[in-house]
Design a protein around this motif. Structure first.
Motif, PDB file in Angstrom:
ATOM      1  N   TRP A  26      29.964  73.294  58.656  1.00  0.00           N
ATOM      2  CA  TRP A  26      31.076  74.029  58.050  1.00  0.00           C
ATOM      3  C   TRP A  26      32.271  74.067  58.999  1.00  0.00           C
ATOM      4  CZ3 TRP A  26      33.111  75.376  53.711  1.00  0.00           C
ATOM      5  CH2 TRP A  26      34.066  76.390  53.657  1.00  0.00           C
ATOM      6  N   GLN A  27      32.033  74.355  60.263  1.00  0.00           N
ATOM      7  CA  GLN A  27      33.122  74.442  61.223  1.00  0.00           C
ATOM      8  C   GLN A  27      33.799  73.089  61.427  1.00  0.00           C
ATOM      9  OE1 GLN A  27      31.500  76.444  64.687  1.00  0.00           O
ATOM     10  NE2 GLN A  27      31.326  78.381  63.573  1.00  0.00           N
ATOM     11  N   VAL A  31      27.661  71.422  70.524  1.00  0.00           N
ATOM     12  CA  VAL A  31      28.884  71.744  71.270  1.00  0.00           C
ATOM     13  C   VAL A  31      29.766  70.540  71.543  1.00  0.00           C
ATOM     14  CG1 VAL A  31      27.924  73.863  72.255  1.00  0.00           C
ATOM     15  CG2 VAL A  31      27.787  71.729  73.562  1.00  0.00           C
ATOM     16  N   ARG A  32      29.165  69.414  71.823  1.00  0.00           N
ATOM     17  CA  ARG A  32      29.998  68.258  72.164  1.00  0.00           C
ATOM     18  C   ARG A  32      30.898  67.833  71.000  1.00  0.00           C
ATOM     19  NH1 ARG A  32      28.447  62.519  74.901  1.00  0.00           N
ATOM     20  NH2 ARG A  32      30.466  62.263  75.923  1.00  0.00           N
ATOM     21  N   ASP A  50      36.240  67.743  68.463  1.00  0.00           N
ATOM     22  CA  ASP A  50      37.074  67.976  67.275  1.00  0.00           C
ATOM     23  C   ASP A  50      38.207  68.947  67.576  1.00  0.00           C
ATOM     24  OD1 ASP A  50      35.318  66.329  65.885  1.00  0.00           O
ATOM     25  OD2 ASP A  50      34.390  67.969  64.748  1.00  0.00           O
ATOM     26  N   LEU A  51      37.883  70.016  68.261  1.00  0.00           N
ATOM     27  CA  LEU A  51      38.905  71.007  68.597  1.00  0.00           C
ATOM     28  C   LEU A  51      39.947  70.418  69.546  1.00  0.00           C
ATOM     29  CD1 LEU A  51      39.199  73.937  67.659  1.00  0.00           C
ATOM     30  CD2 LEU A  51      37.996  74.654  69.721  1.00  0.00           C
ATOM     31  N   PHE A  52      39.498  69.634  70.512  1.00  0.00           N
ATOM     32  CA  PHE A  52      40.400  69.006  71.474  1.00  0.00           C
ATOM     33  C   PHE A  52      41.310  67.969  70.800  1.00  0.00           C
ATOM     34  CE2 PHE A  52      41.270  66.011  75.041  1.00  0.00           C
ATOM     35  CZ  PHE A  52      41.944  66.900  75.879  1.00  0.00           C
ATOM     36  N   ALA A  72      40.144  74.569  73.209  1.00  0.00           N
ATOM     37  CA  ALA A  72      38.951  73.837  73.649  1.00  0.00           C
ATOM     38  C   ALA A  72      38.846  73.867  75.170  1.00  0.00           C
ATOM     39  CB  ALA A  72      38.987  72.402  73.138  1.00  0.00           C
ATOM     40  N   THR A  73      39.919  73.545  75.857  1.00  0.00           N
ATOM     41  CA  THR A  73      39.854  73.505  77.325  1.00  0.00           C
ATOM     42  C   THR A  73      39.671  74.898  77.920  1.00  0.00           C
ATOM     43  OG1 THR A  73      42.275  73.450  77.456  1.00  0.00           O
ATOM     44  CG2 THR A  73      41.126  71.341  77.573  1.00  0.00           C
ATOM     45  N   ALA A  74      40.353  75.892  77.376  1.00  0.00           N
ATOM     46  CA  ALA A  74      40.216  77.262  77.902  1.00  0.00           C
ATOM     47  C   ALA A  74      38.802  77.795  77.681  1.00  0.00           C
ATOM     48  CB  ALA A  74      41.244  78.187  77.242  1.00  0.00           C
TER      49      ALA A  74
END
Length: 159
Positions: A86-87, A115-116, A121-123, A132-134
């Motif tokens: 979903w995410q 997580v990877r 995807d977020l990055f 993503a980095t924070a």
């Protein structure tokens, strides 16, 4: 057997939502879809359904996505496989509402299987790359050393 009739049920529901079986009113459930999941629905059906939506994401609108969540409540799911799919779907559609839920999942879940791809995807989402980095910088010590190294590489950070 999920590969046969039950899997077909989930695929048919996805097709209804995607509008592949004709146009639907995006503010309502499509004809044939109930308010809530069909009787006998299990998590494995949800996985097939979400996989079908992801395959045809170009046919999914933000309005439909929000209506799906209203009816089926997958943002609030505690099932890791459902949350993950979903995410990722929400990230593909650049839905800001999902970002805090993704961050929470990244802090609860350490399996690279989950997580990877979520970090990647977020990055890859320019407006959320900093999240993503924070999140990784804040949480990196909690990941297994191999995961930590690979995630740092994915996020273009020094391992």
């Amino acid at each position: 057997d999920l590969a046969n009739s039950e899997g077909a049920k989930a695929e048919e529901l996805a097709k209804l939502w995607l509008g592949l079986e004709g146009a639907i009113d995006p503010s309502a459930a499509p004809p044939g879809a109930s308010d809530g999941l069909p009787e006998g629905w299990r998590h494995r059906h949800t996985l097939v359904f979400l996989d079908q939506l992801s395959k045809h994401v170009q046919s999914l609108t933000s309005t439909k996505l929000h209506r799906i969540d209203e009816l089926y409540g997958w943002t609030a799911s505690k099932n890791s496989e459902v949350r993950f799919r979903w995410q990722r779907l929400c990230i593909k559609l650049r839905e800001d509402f999902i970002v805090p839920h993704v961050v929470a999942f990244l802090k609860e879940q350490g399996r690279m299987k989950f997580v990877r791809p979520l970090y990647r995807d977020l990055f890859a989402w320019p407006e959320q790359a900093h999240v993503a980095t924070a999140t990784f910088e804040e949480w990196r010590a909690n990941y297994h050393p191999i995961a930590r190294k690979m995630l740092a590489q994915d996020l273009k950070l020094v391992a």
